[in-house]
Design a protein around this motif. Structure first.
Motif, mmCIF file in Angstrom:
data_model
loop_
_atom_site.group_PDB
_atom_site.id
_atom_site.type_symbol
_atom_site.label_atom_id
_atom_site.label_comp_id
_atom_site.label_asym_id
_atom_site.label_seq_id
_atom_site.Cartn_x
_atom_site.Cartn_y
_atom_site.Cartn_z
ATOM 1 N N HIS A 16 5.636 7.633 -6.139
ATOM 2 C CA HIS A 16 5.655 7.908 -4.699
ATOM 3 C C HIS A 16 4.494 7.717 -3.832
ATOM 4 O O HIS A 16 3.458 7.921 -4.365
ATOM 5 C CB HIS A 16 5.811 9.792 -4.819
ATOM 6 C CG HIS A 16 6.979 10.269 -5.455
ATOM 7 N ND1 HIS A 16 7.020 10.603 -6.967
ATOM 8 C CD2 HIS A 16 8.122 10.343 -5.267
ATOM 9 C CE1 HIS A 16 8.123 10.906 -7.307
ATOM 10 N NE2 HIS A 16 9.032 10.789 -6.013
ATOM 11 N N VAL A 17 4.575 7.420 -2.849
ATOM 12 C CA VAL A 17 3.408 6.716 -1.832
ATOM 13 C C VAL A 17 3.353 7.574 -0.768
ATOM 14 O O VAL A 17 4.450 7.580 -0.004
ATOM 15 C CB VAL A 17 3.801 5.356 -1.729
ATOM 16 C CG1 VAL A 17 2.589 4.905 -0.885
ATOM 17 C CG2 VAL A 17 3.720 4.529 -2.971
ATOM 18 N N ILE A 65 2.111 9.746 -8.985
ATOM 19 C CA ILE A 65 1.097 9.056 -8.231
ATOM 20 C C ILE A 65 0.794 7.705 -8.918
ATOM 21 O O ILE A 65 0.796 7.403 -10.056
ATOM 22 C CB ILE A 65 -0.251 9.871 -7.964
ATOM 23 C CG1 ILE A 65 -0.796 10.411 -9.263
ATOM 24 C CG2 ILE A 65 0.406 11.238 -7.354
ATOM 25 C CD1 ILE A 65 -2.155 10.647 -8.925
ATOM 26 N N PRO A 66 0.353 6.849 -8.284
ATOM 27 C CA PRO A 66 -0.211 5.331 -8.804
ATOM 28 C C PRO A 66 -1.396 5.666 -9.196
ATOM 29 O O PRO A 66 -2.406 5.196 -8.459
ATOM 30 C CB PRO A 66 0.082 4.456 -7.587
ATOM 31 C CG PRO A 66 -0.146 5.330 -6.410
ATOM 32 C CD PRO A 66 0.291 6.597 -6.585
ATOM 33 N N ASP A 67 -1.736 5.963 -10.337
ATOM 34 C CA ASP A 67 -2.962 6.128 -10.914
ATOM 35 C C ASP A 67 -3.622 4.969 -11.584
ATOM 36 O O ASP A 67 -4.707 4.823 -11.228
ATOM 37 C CB ASP A 67 -2.790 7.255 -12.054
ATOM 38 C CG ASP A 67 -4.266 7.532 -12.972
ATOM 39 O OD1 ASP A 67 -4.830 6.580 -13.785
ATOM 40 O OD2 ASP A 67 -4.811 8.512 -12.642
ATOM 41 N N GLY A 68 -2.792 3.831 -12.301
ATOM 42 C CA GLY A 68 -3.303 3.000 -12.735
ATOM 43 C C GLY A 68 -3.559 1.800 -11.818
ATOM 44 O O GLY A 68 -2.573 1.593 -11.044
ATOM 45 N N ALA A 69 -4.307 0.883 -12.223
ATOM 46 C CA ALA A 69 -4.588 -0.441 -11.291
ATOM 47 C C ALA A 69 -3.394 -1.417 -11.626
ATOM 48 O O ALA A 69 -2.797 -1.923 -10.328
ATOM 49 C CB ALA A 69 -5.799 -1.328 -11.880
ATOM 50 N N GLY A 70 -2.725 -1.244 -12.575
ATOM 51 C CA GLY A 70 -1.448 -2.355 -12.747
ATOM 52 C C GLY A 70 -0.211 -1.840 -11.722
ATOM 53 O O GLY A 70 0.240 -2.678 -11.020
ATOM 54 N N LEU A 73 -1.410 -2.583 -8.176
ATOM 55 C CA LEU A 73 -1.357 -4.113 -7.688
ATOM 56 C C LEU A 73 -0.068 -4.548 -7.710
ATOM 57 O O LEU A 73 0.495 -5.538 -6.822
ATOM 58 C CB LEU A 73 -2.147 -4.849 -8.914
ATOM 59 C CG LEU A 73 -3.637 -4.710 -8.852
ATOM 60 C CD1 LEU A 73 -4.194 -5.423 -10.385
ATOM 61 C CD2 LEU A 73 -4.195 -5.173 -7.568
ATOM 62 N N TYR A 74 1.160 -3.845 -8.516
ATOM 63 C CA TYR A 74 2.555 -4.463 -8.550
ATOM 64 C C TYR A 74 3.062 -3.803 -7.147
ATOM 65 O O TYR A 74 3.872 -4.626 -6.393
ATOM 66 C CB TYR A 74 3.407 -3.530 -9.517
ATOM 67 C CG TYR A 74 4.796 -3.694 -9.525
ATOM 68 C CD1 TYR A 74 5.371 -4.392 -10.147
ATOM 69 C CD2 TYR A 74 5.371 -2.808 -8.900
ATOM 70 C CE1 TYR A 74 6.582 -4.982 -10.306
ATOM 71 C CE2 TYR A 74 6.777 -2.782 -8.749
ATOM 72 C CZ TYR A 74 7.511 -3.732 -9.515
ATOM 73 O OH TYR A 74 8.860 -3.996 -9.607
ATOM 74 N N LEU A 75 2.510 -2.754 -6.556
ATOM 75 C CA LEU A 75 3.074 -2.237 -5.270
ATOM 76 C C LEU A 75 2.590 -3.169 -4.071
ATOM 77 O O LEU A 75 3.309 -3.396 -3.104
ATOM 78 C CB LEU A 75 2.857 -0.827 -5.175
ATOM 79 C CG LEU A 75 3.715 0.138 -6.083
ATOM 80 C CD1 LEU A 75 2.917 1.764 -5.783
ATOM 81 C CD2 LEU A 75 4.980 0.086 -5.935
ATOM 82 N N ARG A 76 1.186 -3.549 -4.102
ATOM 83 C CA ARG A 76 0.675 -4.634 -3.316
ATOM 84 C C ARG A 76 1.170 -6.001 -3.183
ATOM 85 O O ARG A 76 1.550 -6.319 -2.251
ATOM 86 C CB ARG A 76 -0.712 -4.392 -3.597
ATOM 87 C CG ARG A 76 -1.520 -3.249 -3.506
ATOM 88 C CD ARG A 76 -3.095 -3.397 -3.531
ATOM 89 N NE ARG A 76 -3.821 -2.185 -3.289
ATOM 90 C CZ ARG A 76 -5.264 -2.132 -3.841
ATOM 91 N NH1 ARG A 76 -6.042 -3.140 -4.389
ATOM 92 N NH2 ARG A 76 -6.020 -1.000 -3.502
ATOM 93 N N VAL A 83 -1.007 0.236 -0.405
ATOM 94 C CA VAL A 83 -1.388 1.358 -1.242
ATOM 95 C C VAL A 83 -2.730 1.668 -2.016
ATOM 96 O O VAL A 83 -3.277 0.433 -2.614
ATOM 97 C CB VAL A 83 -0.285 1.257 -2.723
ATOM 98 C CG1 VAL A 83 -0.427 2.341 -3.676
ATOM 99 C CG2 VAL A 83 1.161 1.291 -2.133
ATOM 100 N N GLU A 84 -3.280 2.531 -1.977
ATOM 101 C CA GLU A 84 -4.472 2.712 -2.603
ATOM 102 C C GLU A 84 -4.336 3.458 -3.899
ATOM 103 O O GLU A 84 -3.583 4.398 -4.216
ATOM 104 C CB GLU A 84 -5.621 3.628 -1.892
ATOM 105 C CG GLU A 84 -5.766 2.811 -0.222
ATOM 106 C CD GLU A 84 -6.577 1.827 -0.699
ATOM 107 O OE1 GLU A 84 -7.643 1.475 -1.489
ATOM 108 O OE2 GLU A 84 -6.339 0.688 0.293
#
Length: 250
Positions: A16-17, A65-70, A73-76, A83-84
């Motif tokens: 979820h973003v 929530i997007p906690d991890g860097a991976g 980066l996937y979403l970006r 996405v932060e």
């Protein structure tokens, strides 16, 4: 009116973003909207691929929530989303600060960690924010009898925000099995956050986190995790293939 959540799929797992995760949770709290929060990283995503029960729990969670860097980066790179990263520990800290300043009647509960860790974490936050209404804490290591006491305590207290630090996947499964005890509460799996708040461990320097290298510091602190870290390159390959062989947006 709840803030909008965009939902994307990472290896079939929803993410979820939104621009304001704490604000979204505050709205849930004010409306007594029971919520299960999952802090997703690459390692958890790979575990879910091998563990159908964990995958189902994450699928049913109210906020992932997007906690991890991976994951970020996937979403970006593959969705072109601005996405932060939202580290679970920072989300939890912001929520505690907001509650302690503006929602002082809100009851907060800590569960997890080694003996005395949750108690020390609670003591830290009580000193940081004296107005915070911390109504209880339990270690994550105990007998079945103490587990029964914990559940009875939760049922009696009905805390509105419950932080569970049992590690992945134990905390996610435990929350899913016990949400009915406090159906209107916000339940958040916070991993090793109690260790940080209690002073048992230290968090990575900011420059590592800002460069998506916090996992490297964690490996330095806990070298025994190296086998689990193999999930990171596996995630990168599988996520890239999944994006171009299946629908990535839900």
């Amino acid at each position: 009116m709840f803030k909008t959540l965009q939902v994307f799929s990472v290896l079939g797992i929803p993410v979820h973003v939104t621009t304001n995760y704490p604000g979204w949770l505050i709205e849930c709290l004010q409306e007594s909207r029971g919520t299960h929060v999952v802090t997703l990283n690459a390692e958890m995503t790979m575990q879910a691929e091998q563990n159908p029960i964990l995958a189902e729990v994450i699928q049913k969670a109210d906020l992932v929530i997007p906690d991890g860097a991976g994951v970020v980066l996937y979403l970006r790179w593959l969705f072109w989303q601005k996405v932060e990263r939202c580290p679970g520990i920072e989300l939890a800290e912001t929520l505690l600060q907001e509650i302690g300043k503006h929602l002082t009647d809100t009851k907060v509960f800590f569960y997890g960690g080694a003996p005395e860790v949750a108690a020390k974490a609670a003591e830290f936050w009580q000193q940081e924010i004296p107005s915070l209404n911390l109504v209880g804490n339990y270690s994550g290591y105990h007998t079945p009898e103490v587990e029964a006491q914990l559940k009875q305590r939760l049922t009696q207290l009905q805390p509105q925000v419950i932080f569970v630090g049992l590690g992945v996947p134990r905390q996610e499964l435990w929350i899913a099995q016990n949400r009915h005890l406090c159906p209107d509460a916000i339940w958040i799996g916070v991993g090793g956050s109690f260790d940080i708040w209690s002073g048992t461990k230290s968090r990575a320097p900011a420059w590592l986190g800002n460069n998506n290298l916090e996992w490297l510091y964690r490996l330095y602190q806990e070298p025994w995790r190296w086998r689990r870290m193999l999930a990171l390159p596996q995630f990168a390959v599988k996520a890239f293939i999944y994006r171009f062989t299946a629908r990535g947006a839900i």
